[in-house]
Write an enzyme that holds these catalytic residues in place. Structure first.
Site, PDB file in Angstrom:
ATOM      1  N   TYR A  81       0.834  -1.207   0.000  1.00  0.00           N
ATOM      2  CA  TYR A  81       0.000   0.000   0.000  1.00  0.00           C
ATOM      3  C   TYR A  81       0.867   1.255   0.000  1.00  0.00           C
ATOM      4  CZ  TYR A  81      -4.199   2.692   1.183  1.00  0.00           C
ATOM      5  OH  TYR A  81      -5.253   3.557   1.160  1.00  0.00           O
ATOM      6  N   PHE A 133     -13.281  17.766 -24.933  1.00  0.00           N
ATOM      7  CA  PHE A 133     -13.562  16.338 -24.910  1.00  0.00           C
ATOM      8  C   PHE A 133     -14.754  16.164 -23.973  1.00  0.00           C
ATOM      9  CE2 PHE A 133     -12.941  11.968 -23.286  1.00  0.00           C
ATOM     10  CZ  PHE A 133     -13.153  11.327 -24.495  1.00  0.00           C
ATOM     11  N   THR A 134     -15.576  15.144 -24.214  1.00  0.00           N
ATOM     12  CA  THR A 134     -16.840  15.000 -23.474  1.00  0.00           C
ATOM     13  C   THR A 134     -16.662  15.095 -21.947  1.00  0.00           C
ATOM     14  OG1 THR A 134     -16.508  12.625 -23.673  1.00  0.00           O
ATOM     15  CG2 THR A 134     -18.051  13.620 -25.223  1.00  0.00           C
ATOM     16  N   ASP A 224      -3.317  17.880 -22.139  1.00  0.00           N
ATOM     17  CA  ASP A 224      -3.978  16.576 -22.098  1.00  0.00           C
ATOM     18  C   ASP A 224      -3.206  15.693 -23.080  1.00  0.00           C
ATOM     19  OD1 ASP A 224      -5.484  14.297 -22.434  1.00  0.00           O
ATOM     20  OD2 ASP A 224      -7.404  15.323 -22.634  1.00  0.00           O
ATOM     21  N   LYS A 267      -5.059   4.930 -23.330  1.00  0.00           N
ATOM     22  CA  LYS A 267      -4.540   5.224 -24.671  1.00  0.00           C
ATOM     23  C   LYS A 267      -3.024   5.361 -24.633  1.00  0.00           C
ATOM     24  CE  LYS A 267      -8.919   7.268 -24.945  1.00  0.00           C
ATOM     25  NZ  LYS A 267      -9.669   8.447 -24.570  1.00  0.00           N
ATOM     26  N   ARG A 390     -20.362   9.363 -34.204  1.00  0.00           N
ATOM     27  CA  ARG A 390     -19.930  10.628 -33.619  1.00  0.00           C
ATOM     28  C   ARG A 390     -20.668  11.726 -34.378  1.00  0.00           C
ATOM     29  NH1 ARG A 390     -17.040  10.298 -28.635  1.00  0.00           N
ATOM     30  NH2 ARG A 390     -19.179   9.742 -28.320  1.00  0.00           N
ATOM     31  N   PHE A 456     -26.290   8.367 -26.198  1.00  0.00           N
ATOM     32  CA  PHE A 456     -25.529   7.552 -27.158  1.00  0.00           C
ATOM     33  C   PHE A 456     -25.031   6.249 -26.542  1.00  0.00           C
ATOM     34  CE2 PHE A 456     -21.154   8.371 -25.746  1.00  0.00           C
ATOM     35  CZ  PHE A 456     -21.303   9.525 -25.006  1.00  0.00           C
TER      36      PHE A 456
HETATM   37  C1  LIG Z   1     -10.107   9.292 -23.641  1.00  0.00           C
HETATM   38  C2  LIG Z   1      -9.707  10.658 -23.384  1.00  0.00           C
HETATM   39  C3  LIG Z   1      -9.868  11.237 -22.118  1.00  0.00           C
HETATM   40  C4  LIG Z   1     -10.513  10.488 -20.959  1.00  0.00           C
HETATM   41  O1  LIG Z   1      -9.774   9.368 -20.611  1.00  0.00           O
HETATM   42  P1  LIG Z   1     -10.474   8.080 -19.929  1.00  0.00           P
HETATM   43  O2  LIG Z   1      -9.338   7.226 -19.530  1.00  0.00           O
HETATM   44  O3  LIG Z   1     -11.355   7.468 -20.972  1.00  0.00           O
HETATM   45  O4  LIG Z   1     -11.254   8.581 -18.781  1.00  0.00           O
HETATM   46  C5  LIG Z   1      -9.457  12.542 -21.955  1.00  0.00           C
HETATM   47  N1  LIG Z   1      -8.916  13.240 -22.974  1.00  0.00           N
HETATM   48  C6  LIG Z   1      -8.753  12.720 -24.202  1.00  0.00           C
HETATM   49  C7  LIG Z   1      -8.134  13.538 -25.273  1.00  0.00           C
HETATM   50  C8  LIG Z   1      -9.146  11.416 -24.453  1.00  0.00           C
HETATM   51  O5  LIG Z   1      -8.985  10.905 -25.685  1.00  0.00           O
END
Ligand SMILES: *Cc1c(COP(=O)(O)O)cnc(C)c1O
Length: 483
Positions: A81, A133-134, A224, A267, A390, A456
């Site tokens: 931990y 981004f969403t 980001d 990613k 999309r 969606f």
């Molecule tokens: C996917 C993504 C996020 C969010 O990441 P998650 O791991 O899915 O929460 C934020 N910014 C960008 C540009 C992304 O492609």
């Protein structure tokens, strides 16, 4: 990846510089079954069961293939931990790659966004960014802030030769700071590359300009880096001034000018998890207390410890041009095949996946019959291929209940990294071409169940008439008893 020339052919062909050593069996249902399955799923590709999908091109998130070295490292995870050796190893790699001293772990990208917003966004604040981004936008607006998008108009045009469509409009950034005042801008967010605008990249020059402007006005610059992998490759290959720099040098030149960097390792780094890194201790201290509160203790932040080992190796692999070019080269190949055939594609090819312009593909379909959603259902019927809508379905209705029509109706075909073979990419191109020639058979969709939020993900639709049966019959006619 490499690209090679085949004997007596002009076209360069992408060549995998890896071999497959662990595989997952796939199934391809018959076209009649595909019509059934897509309707069981409410004509929403999110609701399809993966056992019924041949090529899963829904997303690049958490589905990238790991290397042998990543899997080996996962076996050495230190689960303690506090004082975990795994965390120390990851911090060392982050320092090496990004040049940053401090690390706050979080379970995925949106968790980092939650923490950034909690620490820095106050009601009335304005957060400029190239594109939203969403999840980013949701966290900022939840706390009373608003998002201003500063992408140049050319970045939203479906087709041109612009190498860096994700770039900021620099004069508009300057004007916005003058207009609202630096004190109302807690940070400027750079999304490199862009998720919702076709994985289009930003140039190193543009990002450094943004950072210089922020510095001048005492505003924090946030990167980001979730989709940075593809963007690094595009900088190296498309930006004249960077062609002699290594991926490592490009990364450091960029990151040295950022105050805060966050990433989703679903990613970046072919893994799971995420985190925030910085050299600014003061900024880190403003966020630190939220990690144990929302995520987990500071040594893991809600991540599975094995994932942290996978990130550490994956990030180092990200510094290898021959590894990170796999996604962009496959996408470029797919986009070129389809564009040459006349299929309306978003051009130039970006990262993340290939994007089909559904408005053009289904010219004449009423906007309220959801062209991008209809195309997604049709492609599943044509080939067992799962893309992601999309377009308007991914938007929310206005508060008065009227439809908010999306600027671009896109079908996204994500190319998870190191997952598909070139014959699968060719298969995908083939089924899209067939669909394009039979586009007059594709009809629209209507709502059956429409959730008020995030429709969606969970919403269910139905075809407006029997077009899907007609499409399946044409498939049988053209392909005989082939799958
Ligand atoms: C996917 C993504 C996020 C969010 O990441 P998650 O791991 O899915 O929460 C934020 N910014 C960008 C540009 C992304 O492609």
């Amino acid at each position: 990846m490499s690209t090679i020339k085949f004997y007596q052919q002009d076209q360069q062909v992408p060549l995998e510089m890896h071999k497959v050593r662990v595989v997952q069996k796939l199934f391809l249902p018959t076209v009649e079954e595909r019509v059934e399955k897509i309707n069981e799923a409410g004509n929403n590709t999110f609701l399809l069961q993966n056992k019924d999908v041949y090529m899963d091109m829904l997303t690049d998130s958490g589905v990238n293939a790991m290397s042998d070295n990543q899997v080996a490292a996962m076996m050495q995870a230190d689960d303690s931990y506090a004082g975990s050796e795994t965390c120390n190893r990851l911090i060392k790699v982050l320092k090496d790659v990004f040049g940053t001293e401090y690390f706050l772990p979080a379970h995925q990208g949106r968790a980092c966004e939650n923490i950034l917003a909690e620490a820095f966004v106050r009601p009335g604040d304005v957060i400029p960014m190239n594109f939203h981004f969403t999840t980013t936008k949701a966290h900022i607006t939840r706390l009373g802030g608003s998002v201003v998008e500063l992408i140049r108009p050319i970045g939203l045009k479906p087709k041109n030769n612009e190498p860096f469509k994700g770039n900021f409009d620099i004069p508009r950034l300057e004007a916005l700071i003058q207009e609202v005042g630096a004190e109302h801008i807690p940070f400027v967010r750079i999304e490199a590359g862009t998720n919702l605008v076709g994985g289009q990249p930003l140039s190193l020059e543009n990002m450094l300009q943004v950072a210089a402007i922020c510095k001048k006005h005492g505003i924090i610059t946030v990167l980001d880096a979730s989709l940075l992998q593809d963007n690094l490759y595009f900088i190296k290959t498309r930006e004249e001034a960077c062609k002699n720099m290594s991926i490592r040098e490009i990364t450091r030149t960029l990151c040295d000018q950022m105050d805060l960097i966050y990433f989703s390792s679903r990613k970046l780094g072919f893994a799971r998890g995420g985190g925030i890194v910085s050299n600014n201790e003061k900024l880190i201290l403003r966020m630190k207390e939220f990690i144990p509160l929302y995520e987990g203790f500071l040594t893991y932040g809600g991540m599975e410890v094995r994932s942290m080992e996978a990130i550490a190796i994956g990030l180092q692999e990200t510094m290898d041009e021959e590894i990170i070019n796999q996604g962009p080269l496959f996408i470029e190949y797919l986009v070129k095949e389809l564009d040459d055939y006349g299929v309306p594609m978003i051009m130039p090819a970006g990262g993340l996946g290939a994007h089909i312009n559904a408005t053009e593909f289904l010219k004449g379909m009423p906007h309220d019959q959801y062209p991008a959603g209809a195309l997604a259902a049709a492609l599943y019927i044509a080939g067992g291929i799962r893309g992601m809508e999309r377009g308007t379905i991914s938007e929310q209705r206005e508060t008065d209940g009227s439809e908010h029509f999306a600027e671009l109706e896109l079908l996204r075909l994500a190319c998870p990294r190191r997952v598909f073979t070139l014959s699968q990419i060719k298969y995908c191109a083939d089924r899209v071409k067939w669909l394009y020639d039979n586009r007059s058979l594709i009809g629209g969709l209507k709502w059956v169940e429409e959730p008020a939020v995030l429709r969606f993900f969970f919403g269910r639709l139905a075809p407006v008439n029997d077009w899907q049966q007609k499409l399946a019959a044409k498939f049988r006619q053209d392909f005989g008893d082939s799958l």
